[in-house]
Design a protein around this motif. Structure first.
Motif, short mmCIF file in Angstrom:
data_model
loop_
_atom_site.label_atom_id
_atom_site.label_comp_id
_atom_site.label_asym_id
_atom_site.label_seq_id
_atom_site.Cartn_x
_atom_site.Cartn_y
_atom_site.Cartn_z
N ASN A 79 -14.43 1.98 1.89
CA ASN A 79 -13.99 3.36 2.11
C ASN A 79 -14.94 4.03 3.08
OD1 ASN A 79 -12.97 5.93 1.99
ND2 ASN A 79 -13.00 6.09 -0.24
N GLY A 80 -14.60 3.97 4.36
CA GLY A 80 -15.46 4.54 5.38
C GLY A 80 -15.29 6.03 5.55
N ASN A 81 -14.14 6.58 5.10
CA ASN A 81 -13.86 8.00 5.27
C ASN A 81 -13.18 8.54 4.01
OD1 ASN A 81 -13.27 10.58 6.14
ND2 ASN A 81 -11.66 9.96 7.56
N PRO A 82 -13.95 8.97 3.02
CA PRO A 82 -13.35 9.47 1.77
C PRO A 82 -12.43 10.68 1.97
CG PRO A 82 -15.69 9.00 1.47
CD PRO A 82 -15.42 8.91 2.94
N ALA A 83 -12.57 11.38 3.08
CA ALA A 83 -11.76 12.58 3.32
C ALA A 83 -10.28 12.26 3.46
CB ALA A 83 -12.27 13.32 4.56
N ASN A 84 -9.93 11.01 3.79
CA ASN A 84 -8.51 10.67 3.99
C ASN A 84 -7.90 9.96 2.79
OD1 ASN A 84 -9.30 7.95 4.11
ND2 ASN A 84 -9.20 7.83 6.34
N ASP A 85 -8.56 9.97 1.65
CA ASP A 85 -8.11 9.16 0.51
C ASP A 85 -6.72 9.53 0.01
OD1 ASP A 85 -10.47 7.82 0.64
OD2 ASP A 85 -11.27 8.51 -1.28
N ASN A 86 -6.33 10.79 0.16
CA ASN A 86 -5.02 11.22 -0.33
C ASN A 86 -4.08 11.62 0.79
OD1 ASN A 86 -5.68 10.82 -3.11
ND2 ASN A 86 -6.88 12.70 -3.04
N SER A 87 -4.54 12.47 1.68
CA SER A 87 -3.82 12.84 2.91
C SER A 87 -2.39 13.30 2.68
CB SER A 87 -3.82 11.65 3.89
OG SER A 87 -5.14 11.27 4.22
N GLY A 88 -2.15 13.98 1.56
CA GLY A 88 -0.84 14.55 1.31
C GLY A 88 0.24 13.54 0.97
N MET A 89 -0.14 12.32 0.63
CA MET A 89 0.82 11.27 0.34
C MET A 89 1.18 11.26 -1.14
SD MET A 89 1.15 10.17 3.40
CE MET A 89 1.88 8.55 3.44
N ALA A 90 2.24 10.51 -1.48
CA ALA A 90 2.78 10.53 -2.84
C ALA A 90 1.80 9.98 -3.87
CB ALA A 90 4.09 9.76 -2.90
N ILE A 114 -14.25 -0.92 10.36
CA ILE A 114 -15.07 -0.78 11.56
C ILE A 114 -16.56 -0.82 11.22
CG2 ILE A 114 -15.72 0.82 13.41
CD1 ILE A 114 -12.78 1.74 13.47
N LYS A 115 -16.95 -0.13 10.15
CA LYS A 115 -18.36 -0.05 9.78
C LYS A 115 -18.92 -1.40 9.34
CE LYS A 115 -18.53 4.85 8.56
NZ LYS A 115 -18.72 5.86 7.48
N ASN A 116 -18.05 -2.34 9.01
CA ASN A 116 -18.53 -3.63 8.50
C ASN A 116 -18.14 -4.81 9.39
OD1 ASN A 116 -19.82 -2.96 5.83
ND2 ASN A 116 -17.85 -1.95 5.57
N LEU A 117 -17.84 -4.52 10.65
CA LEU A 117 -17.50 -5.61 11.57
C LEU A 117 -18.69 -6.53 11.83
CD1 LEU A 117 -15.22 -3.81 14.20
CD2 LEU A 117 -14.53 -5.48 12.45
N ASP A 118 -19.89 -5.98 11.84
CA ASP A 118 -21.07 -6.82 12.05
C ASP A 118 -21.23 -7.81 10.88
OD1 ASP A 118 -21.58 -5.54 14.43
OD2 ASP A 118 -23.13 -4.22 13.60
N TYR A 119 -20.89 -7.36 9.69
CA TYR A 119 -20.92 -8.25 8.52
C TYR A 119 -19.96 -9.42 8.72
CZ TYR A 119 -19.57 -9.80 3.81
OH TYR A 119 -19.26 -10.55 2.69
N LEU A 120 -18.76 -9.12 9.18
CA LEU A 120 -17.76 -10.18 9.37
C LEU A 120 -18.17 -11.13 10.48
CD1 LEU A 120 -14.49 -8.07 9.00
CD2 LEU A 120 -15.64 -9.46 7.29
N GLN A 121 -18.73 -10.58 11.53
CA GLN A 121 -19.19 -11.43 12.63
C GLN A 121 -20.32 -12.34 12.16
OE1 GLN A 121 -20.66 -9.31 16.10
NE2 GLN A 121 -19.97 -10.95 17.45
N GLY A 122 -21.22 -11.80 11.35
CA GLY A 122 -22.33 -12.59 10.83
C GLY A 122 -21.87 -13.68 9.88
N LEU A 123 -20.73 -13.48 9.26
CA LEU A 123 -20.16 -14.47 8.36
C LEU A 123 -19.61 -15.67 9.11
CD1 LEU A 123 -19.27 -15.19 5.42
CD2 LEU A 123 -17.16 -13.92 5.89
#
Length: 611
Positions: free
Chosen positions: A132-143, A163-172
């Motif tokens: 969860n890189g952006n908690p502000a969008n967790d609901n976004s007016g959706m059902a 996006i914040k964890n792409l370096d982790y995936l690349q390192g894997l």
């Protein structure tokens, strides 16, 4: 006063007639297929006569029984990037409204884009459960609102978290990312998986925006990695805006209304199958909340084809994974696949063909000789190797050798490689988001994990990892899909540990990650593994030996699936060993002489680079 009132009435009527939706929302100049079908949706829009500016030919106008739709096909041949104007006139020739439409410039070399292939390692993740890189969008007016307490609910993972964890995936060691669907899925419950989409031109706002998806694509490419979209041609969600006001009765399969698929995909090619059984396989709905799309309808097929191409151009995609491929109308899905690969000759598409027989699976791969018996070609470049998945789901618990148990199951899988037109373009995996978790099935036995990962890393095809396995994540399929789709630890603020960082991993997580990273990072530059030939030997005492080789290099793999150490003479493998004298184990760095007997520990694997 009367004049003001007339102006107001005219402006109100003008606004009322505007198109509420235009899809595709824009297009690109210079496409291989110059014919573009633009769908306009608005109240009573079919009563008007459309035209387009710039001397662009209108090839066809289709109006259906629903007056709220009109499908306009234009010829964009030799039309440069430009802004067009669609004009809609009434029966008296009076303009009721106009709509601007843009033909954009394509990226340089777009048509020749490269795709994922056997040199890649694909990492499959579920965005809602990754980070969860952006908690502000967790609901976004959706059902459906976010609730991590609900195992089957939304948990809040998003594009920013990827996006914040792409370096982790690349390192894997991952070189390509396959995310389960990110388009809008606005259902009141169980929407996190994304396979019941409600708007296929819009990223679900709980994941982010379309622009965020473009940013993900760009960030992936900065690292030399690839982005694969999970595309769904077979069905939409019952909350899809278009399902609520169908363009035509035949847009989805009707019985009338709902009837469930029998899931018997063999009826697609079984010469003895009854028509009704074949119909219920192809036309039946996957589940009641997923209306089954009618790919035999030209309007539907064109809509799905253009939507797929639009995402490739717009988001600069590197490939597709297609859900429930073999449930589609077989002729329609072949046309869809060919249209995409005609636009992009090197674009790879892997289809989910969840079958348990190599002949049946190979039927769906492009240029299949088996399908050719029925004069059929799916044009699908790649299929998933479910029979290998079936074998590894139990084989590492089969400790005693027998005629058809233990490593013999793995050997037998590869004996049928001759059925496939392109064995290097098979997706090999031990689990995914729909199957049992490997680490649950095998009670987190690290040695068995090592053998399984070594297998998919060194055989033909494209290996796919499922998120979390690389840190030992488990999950019980018996508790439902939610448990095999757990949250990645560290993806949420306040998590007890952060497996995305070396310092944040537990001892077990570190053991799993370090091994997986070493194995797949080694594979990245091994052409002999990517495209080399395979030579294998009948298992002996539950020990399986195979070679990957080309003109430059040979790798020998020894897998002991028994509970005892095994010592064997190397003479039997002279055909594979040739003139090599020693082998260096990729995993330990130790060298072994190939002129003496070799001893291998129980439940272990050797990956030897021969020298």
């Amino acid at each position: 006063m009367k004049r003001l009132l007339a102006v107001l009435l005219l402006s109100t009527a003008f606004a009322f007639a505007q198109a509420e939706r235009v899809e595709p929302p824009f297009w690109y100049a210079g496409m291989h297929n110059p014919e573009l079908q633009v769908m306009f949706y608005g109240k009573g829009i079919a009563q008007y006569t459309p035209s387009v500016s710039g001397n662009v030919p209108v090839k066809n106008v289709v109006k259906t029984e629903n007056p709220n739709y009109v499908f306009i096909t234009i010829d964009t041949r030799n039309v440069p990037p430009s802004d067009l104007v669609f004009t809609f006139k009434d029966t008296k020739g009076k303009t009721k409204f106009t709509r601007n439409y843009t033909l954009k410039q394509r990226r340089a070399g777009s048509a020749q884009r490269k795709s994922f292939d056997s040199s890649d390692v694909i990492y499959l993740l579920m965005p809602d459960r990754f980070a969860n890189g952006n908690p502000a969008n967790d609901n976004s007016g959706m059902a459906e609102k976010a609730s991590r307490a609900d195992i089957n609910g939304r948990h809040g993972g998003d594009i920013e978290g990827i996006i914040k964890n792409l370096d982790y995936l690349q390192g894997l060691g991952a070189t390509a990312i396959w995310s389960t669907p990110l388009c809008e899925d606005n259902h009141p419950a169980y929407s996190y998986h994304g396979y019941a989409q409600t708007d296929v031109y819009k990223i679900d706002p709980r994941y982010g925006t379309n622009e965020d998806y473009l940013r993900l694509s760009a960030e992936i490419k900065k690292r030399g990695m690839k982005l694969i979209m999970d595309y769904v041609t077979n069905h939409w969600g019952s909350e899809h805006w278009m399902y609520k006001d169908l363009p035509t009765y035949e847009w989805v399969h009707q019985f009338p209304g709902y009837a469930q698929s029998n899931y018997r995909m063999t009826t697609q090619f079984d010469t003895n199958a009854s028509d009704i059984d074949a119909k219920y396989c192809m036309d039946g709905w996957f589940v009641e909340s997923m209306p089954d799309l009618n790919q035999s309808n030209p309007l539907v097929l064109k809509y799905l084809t253009q939507n797929a191409i639009w995402w490739i151009e717009y988001a600069d995609l590197d490939g597709f994974r297609v859900d429930t491929y073999s449930y589609n109308d077989k002729e329609g899905i072949a046309k869809w696949t060919k249209a995409i690969t005609d636009e992009y000759p090197y674009f790879n598409i892997v289809g989910e063909v969840w079958m348990h027989d190599q002949a049946q699976m190979s039927y769906w791969q492009k240029d299949s000789k088996i399908a050719a018996i029925q004069s059929y070609n799916s044009y699908l470049p790649s299929v998933m190797d479910f029979t290998l998945h079936d074998a590894v789901g139990g084989v590492f618990n089969e400790d005693k050798p027998s005629w058809d148990q233990g490593m013999q199951k793995v050997y037998d899988n590869f004996t049928n490689d001759f059925l496939y037109p392109n064995v290097n373009n098979l997706l090999v995996f031990v689990e995914n988001h729909d199957t049992g978790r490997f680490n649950h099935i095998y009670n987190s036995d690290f040695k068995k994990y090592q053998m399984a990962m070594a297998l998919i890393a060194t055989v033909r095809g494209i290996p796919q990892l499922y998120y979390g396995s690389e840190i030992g994540m488990a999950g019980d399929k018996g508790k439902g899909d939610g448990d095999i789709r757990r949250d990645m630890p560290g993806g949420w603020a306040g998590d007890a540990n952060n497996a995305f960082t070396a310092s944040g991993r537990t001892a077990q997580q570190k053991q799993y990650f370090d091994f997986t990273s070493k194995l797949f990072s080694w594979r990245k530059n091994k052409e002999v593994i990517h495209t080399g030939k395979m030579l294998h030997y009948l298992p002996w005492d539950n020990v399986y030996v195979y070679f990957r080789y080309n003109d430059k290099e040979t790798v020998m793999v020894v897998m002991n699936n028994s509970n005892e150490s095994r010592t064997f003479k190397t003479g039997r493998f002279a055909e594979g060993i040739k003139n090599y004298k020693t082998g260096k184990d990729v995993l330990t760095g130790k060298s072994l002489t190939l002129v003496n007997d070799i001893t291998i520990e129980p439940k272990s694997v050797l990956i030897l680079e021969l020298n």
